[in-house]
Design a protein around this motif. Structure first.
Motif, PDB file in Angstrom:
ATOM      1  N   GLU A   1       2.643  -0.862  -4.672  1.00 25.27           N
ATOM      2  CA  GLU A   1       2.171   0.260  -3.868  1.00 25.27           C
ATOM      3  C   GLU A   1       0.992  -0.158  -2.976  1.00 25.27           C
ATOM      4  O   GLU A   1       0.926   0.216  -1.804  1.00 25.27           O
ATOM      5  CB  GLU A   1       1.724   1.421  -4.772  1.00 25.27           C
ATOM      6  CG  GLU A   1       2.853   2.186  -5.414  1.00 25.27           C
ATOM      7  CD  GLU A   1       3.171   1.705  -6.812  1.00 25.27           C
ATOM      8  OE1 GLU A   1       3.570   2.511  -7.654  1.00 25.27           O
ATOM      9  OE2 GLU A   1       3.027   0.489  -7.067  1.00 25.27           O
ATOM     10  N   MET A   2       0.066  -0.924  -3.550  1.00 28.00           N
ATOM     11  CA  MET A   2      -1.090  -1.367  -2.770  1.00 28.00           C
ATOM     12  C   MET A   2      -0.659  -2.252  -1.599  1.00 28.00           C
ATOM     13  O   MET A   2      -1.185  -2.119  -0.479  1.00 28.00           O
ATOM     14  CB  MET A   2      -2.053  -2.149  -3.667  1.00 28.00           C
ATOM     15  CG  MET A   2      -2.743  -1.331  -4.734  1.00 28.00           C
ATOM     16  SD  MET A   2      -3.895  -2.345  -5.692  1.00 28.00           S
ATOM     17  CE  MET A   2      -4.311  -1.228  -7.035  1.00 28.00           C
ATOM     18  N   ALA A   3       0.292  -3.149  -1.841  1.00 26.33           N
ATOM     19  CA  ALA A   3       0.769  -4.031  -0.779  1.00 26.33           C
ATOM     20  C   ALA A   3       1.431  -3.237   0.336  1.00 26.33           C
ATOM     21  O   ALA A   3       1.187  -3.478   1.526  1.00 26.33           O
ATOM     22  CB  ALA A   3       1.757  -5.052  -1.357  1.00 26.33           C
ATOM     23  N   PHE A   4       2.259  -2.260  -0.027  1.00 26.11           N
ATOM     24  CA  PHE A   4       2.966  -1.441   0.954  1.00 26.11           C
ATOM     25  C   PHE A   4       1.980  -0.627   1.789  1.00 26.11           C
ATOM     26  O   PHE A   4       2.092  -0.559   3.020  1.00 26.11           O
ATOM     27  CB  PHE A   4       3.937  -0.506   0.223  1.00 26.11           C
ATOM     28  CG  PHE A   4       4.919   0.186   1.116  1.00 26.11           C
ATOM     29  CD1 PHE A   4       6.149  -0.395   1.419  1.00 26.11           C
ATOM     30  CD2 PHE A   4       4.627   1.427   1.662  1.00 26.11           C
ATOM     31  CE1 PHE A   4       7.063   0.254   2.247  1.00 26.11           C
ATOM     32  CE2 PHE A   4       5.524   2.074   2.483  1.00 26.11           C
ATOM     33  CZ  PHE A   4       6.752   1.488   2.775  1.00 26.11           C
ATOM     34  N   LEU A   5       1.004  -0.021   1.126  1.00 28.79           N
ATOM     35  CA  LEU A   5       0.039   0.837   1.819  1.00 28.79           C
ATOM     36  C   LEU A   5      -0.951   0.021   2.650  1.00 28.79           C
ATOM     37  O   LEU A   5      -1.349   0.441   3.741  1.00 28.79           O
ATOM     38  CB  LEU A   5      -0.718   1.682   0.800  1.00 28.79           C
ATOM     39  CG  LEU A   5       0.104   2.759   0.081  1.00 28.79           C
ATOM     40  CD1 LEU A   5      -0.624   3.257  -1.160  1.00 28.79           C
ATOM     41  CD2 LEU A   5       0.404   3.915   1.028  1.00 28.79           C
ATOM     42  N   GLY A   6      -1.350  -1.138   2.150  1.00 34.44           N
ATOM     43  CA  GLY A   6      -2.333  -1.952   2.856  1.00 34.44           C
ATOM     44  C   GLY A   6      -1.755  -2.825   3.941  1.00 34.44           C
ATOM     45  O   GLY A   6      -2.470  -3.238   4.854  1.00 34.44           O
ATOM     46  N   GLY A   7      -0.449  -3.096   3.868  1.00 35.88           N
ATOM     47  CA  GLY A   7       0.155  -4.006   4.826  1.00 35.88           C
ATOM     48  C   GLY A   7       0.838  -3.353   6.007  1.00 35.88           C
ATOM     49  O   GLY A   7       1.050  -3.993   7.044  1.00 35.88           O
ATOM     50  N   LEU A   8       1.193  -2.069   5.866  1.00 37.32           N
ATOM     51  CA  LEU A   8       1.949  -1.370   6.915  1.00 37.32           C
ATOM     52  C   LEU A   8       1.183  -0.149   7.397  1.00 37.32           C
ATOM     53  O   LEU A   8       0.596   0.579   6.592  1.00 37.32           O
ATOM     54  CB  LEU A   8       3.323  -0.942   6.378  1.00 37.32           C
ATOM     55  CG  LEU A   8       4.208  -2.075   5.834  1.00 37.32           C
ATOM     56  CD1 LEU A   8       5.441  -1.493   5.161  1.00 37.32           C
ATOM     57  CD2 LEU A   8       4.594  -3.042   6.934  1.00 37.32           C
ATOM     58  N   GLY A   9       1.207   0.084   8.720  1.00 37.46           N
ATOM     59  CA  GLY A   9       0.432   1.187   9.291  1.00 37.46           C
ATOM     60  C   GLY A   9       1.288   2.236   9.981  1.00 37.46           C
ATOM     61  O   GLY A   9       2.481   2.041  10.212  1.00 37.46           O
ATOM     62  N   ASN A  10       0.639   3.339  10.325  1.00 41.76           N
ATOM     63  CA  ASN A  10       1.325   4.451  10.990  1.00 41.76           C
ATOM     64  C   ASN A  10       1.408   4.179  12.488  1.00 41.76           C
ATOM     65  O   ASN A  10       0.760   4.845  13.303  1.00 41.76           O
ATOM     66  CB  ASN A  10       0.572   5.750  10.713  1.00 41.76           C
ATOM     67  CG  ASN A  10       1.448   6.966  10.935  1.00 41.76           C
ATOM     68  OD1 ASN A  10       2.433   6.903  11.665  1.00 41.76           O
ATOM     69  ND2 ASN A  10       1.094   8.067  10.313  1.00 41.76           N
ATOM     70  N   THR A  11       2.204   3.179  12.854  1.00 36.51           N
ATOM     71  CA  THR A  11       2.279   2.731  14.245  1.00 36.51           C
ATOM     72  C   THR A  11       3.161   3.612  15.126  1.00 36.51           C
ATOM     73  O   THR A  11       3.200   3.425  16.337  1.00 36.51           O
ATOM     74  CB  THR A  11       2.818   1.289  14.300  1.00 36.51           C
ATOM     75  OG1 THR A  11       4.077   1.228  13.611  1.00 36.51           O
ATOM     76  CG2 THR A  11       1.847   0.331  13.629  1.00 36.51           C
ATOM     77  N   GLY A  12       3.851   4.566  14.518  1.00 31.87           N
ATOM     78  CA  GLY A  12       4.732   5.446  15.283  1.00 31.87           C
ATOM     79  C   GLY A  12       4.082   6.764  15.634  1.00 31.87           C
ATOM     80  O   GLY A  12       3.647   6.992  16.771  1.00 31.87           O
TER      81      GLY A  12
END
Length: 313
Positions: free
Chosen positions: A101-112
């Motif tokens: 969960e930490m990797a998913f939340l910290g690695g990907l952003g709300n770019t859309g």
């Protein structure tokens, strides 16, 4: 990009988000209302703002090269963000079960939903196109490597990931570039319809974020509060700073550099809790992290971009 424009844009975002919170407080939005707003934003507003931006550009081989550079940058940053955050979370995390969960939340952003309207407001037509291409690269990484990290039993690349990648914004970017390259641009009523929907994107997107903030707060769970610092620090501080450092060594055009930096500073995905629930992960942890990241990003985005403007140019 003038700093005054950045500040006024962030203030406008904050006001629109606050409006969404207030609206949600007094209307209690149902699942049907949220689904309608998301459908309108993803399927109509975002494609319209991308098409509207493309129709104002001169499409040539140079633009296609720039699009390719942005796409490669997006995939590289997203993949690195996932692996780097995973490693840091594995190293410092007390609860190893929360590492995916930490990797998913910290690695990907709300770019859309956040990134595209913000880049459009700051950098105009090119900003809209480059932001959409960056979001495409992020989405491809999310539905392949990101989903695989969340659930190792899930295939790295599947029909579900293909459907997740083929989003309306991506289709709008590809079709718009093809039409513009063929010098086929809409006029009259069609152009005005696209323009009208494009102008709705920022208000709808920010108010929807405000609506989600209210719902996350209402259904909050603070059991995981101590662990949100890892994805927050990675997403809002360390990864943007690292991207900024790398951009100082790459001879990209000014607009490309700034769009990449903006997208790197985006808060956690607003849909993270939905994706977590789908793959059996802690959706409350995702919702709490997303809520805090959106609020903090109103400070970290202008701060990081001010530093970036000073360092890069």
């Amino acid at each position: 990009m003038e700093f005054s424009v950045l500040i006024s844009t962030i203030v406008l975002m904050a006001i629109l988000i606050l409006s969404g919170i207030i609206l949600a407080r007094f209307t209690e939005p149902t699942m049907e209302v949220r689904r309608f707003m998301m459908t309108l934003i993803i399927n109509v507003a975002l494609p319209s703002i991308i098409l509207y931006g493309i129709f104002q550009l001169e499409v040539d081989s140079q633009l296609f090269r720039q699009v390719l550079m942005v796409f490669i940058s997006a995939v590289t940053i997203s993949v690195f963000g996932l692996f780097f955050t995973y490693g840091v979370a594995k190293w410092v995390g007390k609860d190893q079960s929360k590492v995916p969960e930490m990797a998913f939340l910290g690695g990907l952003g709300n770019t859309g939903i956040v990134g595209i309207p913000l880049c459009t407001a700051l950098f105009g037509a090119k900003g809209a196109l480059f932001a959409a291409i960056f979001d495409t690269g992020m989405c491809i990484t999310m539905w392949t490597l990101g989903v695989y990290i969340l659930n190792r039993k899930n295939a790295f690349f599947s029909w579900a990931s293909i459907k997740g990648i083929l989003t309306p914004p991506l289709l709008a970017a590809v079709s718009g570039l093809i039409l513009a390259a063929l010098n086929l641009r809409p006029t009259g009523i069609i152009y005005r319809v696209v323009e009208s929907f494009a102008h709705l994107t920022a208000p709808l997107s920010m108010m929807y974020v405000g609506l989600l903030i209210y719902l996350m707060y209402k259904n909050r769970s603070f059991q995981s509060l101590g662990m949100v610092s890892v994805p927050l620090l990675m997403k809002l501080i360390f990864l943007p700073a690292l991207v900024l450092l790398i951009l100082t060594q790459i001879p990209f055009e000014e607009t490309i550099k700034m769009v990449i930096l903006v997208q790197a500073t985006m808060p956690c995905l607003t849909t993270a809790s939905i994706i977590m629930a789908r793959f059996g992960r802690d959706e409350n942890f995702a919702a709490l992290t997303t809520l805090i990241s959106i609020i903090l990003s109103l400070l970290t985005i202008p701060g990081m971009l001010l530093v970036g403007r000073t360092v890069l140019f």
